[in-house]
Design an enzyme around this catalytic site. Structure first.
Site, PDB file in Angstrom:
ATOM      1  N   ASN A  49       0.838  -1.201   0.000  1.00 34.07           N
ATOM      2  CA  ASN A  49       0.000   0.000   0.000  1.00 34.07           C
ATOM      3  C   ASN A  49       0.873   1.251   0.000  1.00 34.07           C
ATOM      4  O   ASN A  49       1.957   1.289   0.597  1.00 34.07           O
ATOM      5  CB  ASN A  49      -1.026   0.001   1.134  1.00 34.07           C
ATOM      6  CG  ASN A  49      -0.489  -0.332   2.509  1.00 34.07           C
ATOM      7  OD1 ASN A  49       0.548  -0.968   2.653  1.00 34.07           O
ATOM      8  ND2 ASN A  49      -1.203   0.092   3.527  1.00 34.07           N
ATOM      9  N   GLU A  51       0.307   5.308   0.579  1.00 35.41           N
ATOM     10  CA  GLU A  51      -0.658   6.314   1.018  1.00 35.41           C
ATOM     11  C   GLU A  51      -0.288   7.706   0.522  1.00 35.41           C
ATOM     12  O   GLU A  51       0.800   7.926  -0.024  1.00 35.41           O
ATOM     13  CB  GLU A  51      -0.751   6.267   2.554  1.00 35.41           C
ATOM     14  CG  GLU A  51      -1.267   4.911   3.016  1.00 35.41           C
ATOM     15  CD  GLU A  51      -1.452   4.795   4.516  1.00 35.41           C
ATOM     16  OE1 GLU A  51      -0.938   5.659   5.274  1.00 35.41           O
ATOM     17  OE2 GLU A  51      -2.128   3.837   4.932  1.00 35.41           O
ATOM     18  N   CYS A  60      -4.104   0.631  -2.442  1.00 41.46           N
ATOM     19  CA  CYS A  60      -3.951  -0.593  -1.662  1.00 41.46           C
ATOM     20  C   CYS A  60      -2.921  -1.532  -2.291  1.00 41.46           C
ATOM     21  O   CYS A  60      -2.631  -1.452  -3.490  1.00 41.46           O
ATOM     22  CB  CYS A  60      -5.279  -1.327  -1.572  1.00 41.46           C
ATOM     23  SG  CYS A  60      -6.538  -0.490  -0.597  1.00 41.46           S
ATOM     24  N   GLU A  62      -3.160  -4.662  -3.048  1.00 39.54           N
ATOM     25  CA  GLU A  62      -3.698  -5.515  -4.119  1.00 39.54           C
ATOM     26  C   GLU A  62      -3.625  -4.805  -5.462  1.00 39.54           C
ATOM     27  O   GLU A  62      -3.211  -5.368  -6.477  1.00 39.54           O
ATOM     28  CB  GLU A  62      -5.163  -5.875  -3.830  1.00 39.54           C
ATOM     29  CG  GLU A  62      -5.375  -6.673  -2.556  1.00 39.54           C
ATOM     30  CD  GLU A  62      -5.657  -5.801  -1.332  1.00 39.54           C
ATOM     31  OE1 GLU A  62      -5.010  -4.756  -1.179  1.00 39.54           O
ATOM     32  OE2 GLU A  62      -6.528  -6.203  -0.544  1.00 39.54           O
ATOM     33  N   CYS A  95     -10.620  -4.635   0.513  1.00 39.28           N
ATOM     34  CA  CYS A  95     -11.590  -3.541   0.518  1.00 39.28           C
ATOM     35  C   CYS A  95     -12.455  -3.591  -0.749  1.00 39.28           C
ATOM     36  O   CYS A  95     -12.139  -4.268  -1.729  1.00 39.28           O
ATOM     37  CB  CYS A  95     -10.886  -2.188   0.651  1.00 39.28           C
ATOM     38  SG  CYS A  95     -10.211  -1.536  -0.891  1.00 39.28           S
ATOM     39  N   CYS A  98     -10.768  -2.593  -4.086  1.00 42.18           N
ATOM     40  CA  CYS A  98      -9.895  -3.646  -4.626  1.00 42.18           C
ATOM     41  C   CYS A  98     -10.707  -4.801  -5.195  1.00 42.18           C
ATOM     42  O   CYS A  98     -10.321  -5.403  -6.192  1.00 42.18           O
ATOM     43  CB  CYS A  98      -8.928  -4.136  -3.554  1.00 42.18           C
ATOM     44  SG  CYS A  98      -7.621  -2.946  -3.223  1.00 42.18           S
TER      45      CYS A  98
END
Ligand code: THU
Length: 144
Positions: A49, A51, A60, A62, A95, A98
């Protein structure tokens, strides 16, 4: 077609995802996440991830792995399965954002595997993570 995930491949994917998580850029959440995407040719692609101070721009693990695979020239037809690692003693699921991106690039029966710092794991098929997903109709089917 689902690619078999042997214990040895699983161990390699988890290790790669843990290393990727150690490289996560997470000044805001302090929650590192790692991913490992297995391609049908056996290649493993990591993601973490990343940010941003504008929180909504965060990416993210993924999606980082999926986008990295695409940037390397791989396509959806090459994608086999995806493992995620989140630290601690419990499992987390991907999430919603994703799930939509996973559904874009993986077959409905491809596996997503959640791991953590214990031996626990949870596996889902992509279609379970995002049932009844939006499918874009060909242009001629869209009423004008
Ligand atoms: N995160 C992921 O990387 N993958 C998920 O499936 C859920 C959340 C990240 C986003 C953010 O950087 C941090 O975890 C806390 O939400």
């Amino acid at each position: 077609m689902a690619v078999e995930l042997t214990p040895a491949v699983f161990a390699s994917m988890k290790s790669l995802a843990q290393t990727a998580a150690s490289r996560a850029y997470i000044p805001y959440s302090r929650f590192p996440v790692g991913a490992a995407l297995q391609l049908k040719d056996g290649t493993l692609i990591p993601g973490c991830n990343v940010e941003n101070v504008s929180y909504g721009l965060s990416n993210c693990a993924e999606r980082t792995a999926i986008y990295a695979a695409l940037a390397q020239g791989y396509q959806a037809k090459d994608f086999a399965n995806l493992l995620i690692y989140m630290p601690g003693g419990r499992l987390y699921s991907p999430c919603g954002a994703c799930r939509q991106v996973i559904a874009e690039f993986f077959a409905a029966e491809a596996e997503v595997i959640a791991t953590c710092d214990t031996e626990q794991q949870q596996r889902w098929q992509v279609a379970e993570l995002l049932p009844a997903s939006f499918q874009f109709a060909p242009a001629q089917e869209i009423p004008s």
